[in-house]
Design a protein around this motif. Sequence first.
Motif, short mmCIF file in Angstrom:
data_model
loop_
_atom_site.label_atom_id
_atom_site.label_comp_id
_atom_site.label_asym_id
_atom_site.label_seq_id
_atom_site.Cartn_x
_atom_site.Cartn_y
_atom_site.Cartn_z
N ARG A 273 1.84 1.75 -3.71
CA ARG A 273 0.70 2.23 -4.47
C ARG A 273 0.39 3.60 -4.23
O ARG A 273 0.08 4.37 -5.20
CB ARG A 273 -0.24 1.01 -4.35
CG ARG A 273 -0.28 -0.09 -4.97
CD ARG A 273 -1.35 -0.96 -4.65
NE ARG A 273 -1.31 -2.22 -5.48
CZ ARG A 273 -2.11 -3.24 -5.30
NH1 ARG A 273 -3.10 -3.39 -4.42
NH2 ARG A 273 -1.98 -4.57 -6.02
N LEU A 274 0.19 3.97 -2.84
CA LEU A 274 -0.09 5.40 -2.54
C LEU A 274 0.63 6.20 -3.17
O LEU A 274 0.49 7.63 -3.24
CB LEU A 274 -0.28 5.55 -1.12
CG LEU A 274 -1.71 4.95 -0.47
CD1 LEU A 274 -1.31 4.88 1.02
CD2 LEU A 274 -2.82 5.54 -0.92
N ILE B 30 0.65 -1.26 -0.07
CA ILE B 30 -0.16 -0.07 -0.18
C ILE B 30 0.94 1.29 -0.10
O ILE B 30 0.75 2.30 -0.65
CB ILE B 30 -0.96 -0.04 1.06
CG1 ILE B 30 -2.14 1.02 0.73
CG2 ILE B 30 -0.38 0.29 2.49
CD1 ILE B 30 -3.38 0.87 1.73
N CYS C 258 -4.40 8.64 -4.31
CA CYS C 258 -3.52 7.29 -4.61
C CYS C 258 -2.75 7.38 -5.80
O CYS C 258 -3.58 7.56 -6.74
CB CYS C 258 -4.40 6.06 -4.36
SG CYS C 258 -3.55 4.81 -4.84
N PRO D 237 -6.88 -4.91 -6.29
CA PRO D 237 -7.58 -3.66 -5.18
C PRO D 237 -9.04 -3.16 -5.57
O PRO D 237 -8.97 -2.99 -6.84
CB PRO D 237 -6.53 -2.91 -5.42
CG PRO D 237 -5.70 -2.87 -6.79
CD PRO D 237 -5.80 -4.53 -6.98
N ASN E 285 -8.79 6.76 -2.22
CA ASN E 285 -8.37 6.80 -3.77
C ASN E 285 -8.04 8.11 -4.46
O ASN E 285 -7.56 8.23 -5.36
CB ASN E 285 -9.59 5.66 -4.72
CG ASN E 285 -10.80 6.70 -4.38
OD1 ASN E 285 -11.09 7.71 -3.99
ND2 ASN E 285 -12.05 5.99 -4.73
N TYR F 211 -1.35 4.91 -7.62
CA TYR F 211 -1.90 3.91 -8.31
C TYR F 211 -3.12 4.08 -9.10
O TYR F 211 -3.31 3.97 -10.21
CB TYR F 211 -1.82 2.64 -7.40
CG TYR F 211 -2.37 1.28 -8.25
CD1 TYR F 211 -1.35 0.36 -8.66
CD2 TYR F 211 -3.66 0.84 -8.29
CE1 TYR F 211 -1.84 -0.84 -9.21
CE2 TYR F 211 -4.05 -0.34 -8.92
CZ TYR F 211 -3.12 -1.02 -9.23
OH TYR F 211 -3.41 -2.30 -9.91
N TYR F 212 -4.04 4.54 -8.27
CA TYR F 212 -5.51 4.59 -8.93
C TYR F 212 -5.63 5.94 -9.79
O TYR F 212 -6.14 5.71 -10.80
CB TYR F 212 -6.46 5.05 -7.64
CG TYR F 212 -7.94 5.19 -8.07
CD1 TYR F 212 -8.45 4.12 -8.73
CD2 TYR F 212 -8.70 6.10 -7.99
CE1 TYR F 212 -10.01 4.15 -9.10
CE2 TYR F 212 -9.82 6.28 -8.28
CZ TYR F 212 -10.50 5.19 -8.77
OH TYR F 212 -11.79 5.45 -9.10
N CYS G 144 -10.16 -0.32 -5.50
CA CYS G 144 -9.92 1.28 -5.45
C CYS G 144 -11.22 2.03 -5.70
O CYS G 144 -11.01 2.67 -4.77
CB CYS G 144 -8.99 1.57 -6.81
SG CYS G 144 -7.42 0.67 -6.82
S1 SF4 Z 1 -6.85 3.57 -4.20
FE1 SF4 Z 1 -6.64 1.42 -4.73
S2 SF4 Z 1 -4.43 0.99 -4.96
FE2 SF4 Z 1 -4.67 3.03 -4.02
S3 SF4 Z 1 -4.58 2.53 -1.74
FE3 SF4 Z 1 -6.80 2.37 -2.41
S4 SF4 Z 1 -7.17 0.36 -3.06
FE4 SF4 Z 1 -4.80 0.82 -2.75
#
Ligand code: SF4
Length: 232
Positions: free
Chosen positions: A163-164, A160, A221, A210, A218, A223-224, A212
């Motif tokens: 990804r964040l 996490i 984030c 995930p 999100n 990744y998102y 998201c």
């Molecule tokens: S938005 Fe998706 S990738 Fe980002 S922290 Fe939340 S679940 Fe994880």
Amino acid sequence: MKFPKELIKELEKRYYKYLWKDNEELNYKEISSDLFKHLIFTILSQNTSSINTRRAYISLKKHYSIDPFTLSKLDPKELSEIIKPGGLHNIKANRIIKVSKFIVENYGGDLRKILSYPKEEIRKKLLEIDGIGEKTADVIMSSLFGQKEYFVVDTHMKRIAKRLGLVSEKANYSEIQKALKEFLPLEEDDEKIWLLFWFLAKYTCNAKKPKCKECILNNMCKYYKGKTIVPS
Ligand code: SF4
């Protein structure tokens, strides 16, 4: 970037249901208040789910007294069968026996003696025990001094944090630890915040798929955003 404090309530609302509850077979307070039992529980939890960890620990407890003298004398094959529900049972059986022997030989069977060292030395002493890595050492350290000081970084926390976008893909254990300590509002209640955030990492930000869209983070984030921003 900081975790928005106003989302703590939402974190509680969504993830409290996952909190482990004590029952007749397993008492977490008893485990976390006993350094050696906590260490064994942590070894059993390596690379497996919390359900399997609990099964393995309950099975171990039914068969033996969980103390270094007893466990150090066990036959690896016998122990491996007992802790089989936890997965990786051969590796973990050898590890438990090795760690127990070390504690008998170096601490007279009483791991609490480690507490006579200054705080900064205790972690080093734990890492001297073959079979104890940074994560396991920090589980023990955080049980003694709190997540604020010794934040535990496991595979879910690593994922996490990356990804964040709190750290780079190549970040090491201590870089991730530092970034998460700065990100989370640990001054509120470090144990609770750590655990609820861990549930978010494990169940919402799961490795394969995930969730998201329903994630409370999100909008911040990396990744998102990378998946949803349409290039102009
Ligand atoms: S938005 Fe998706 S990738 Fe980002 S922290 Fe939340 S679940 Fe994880």
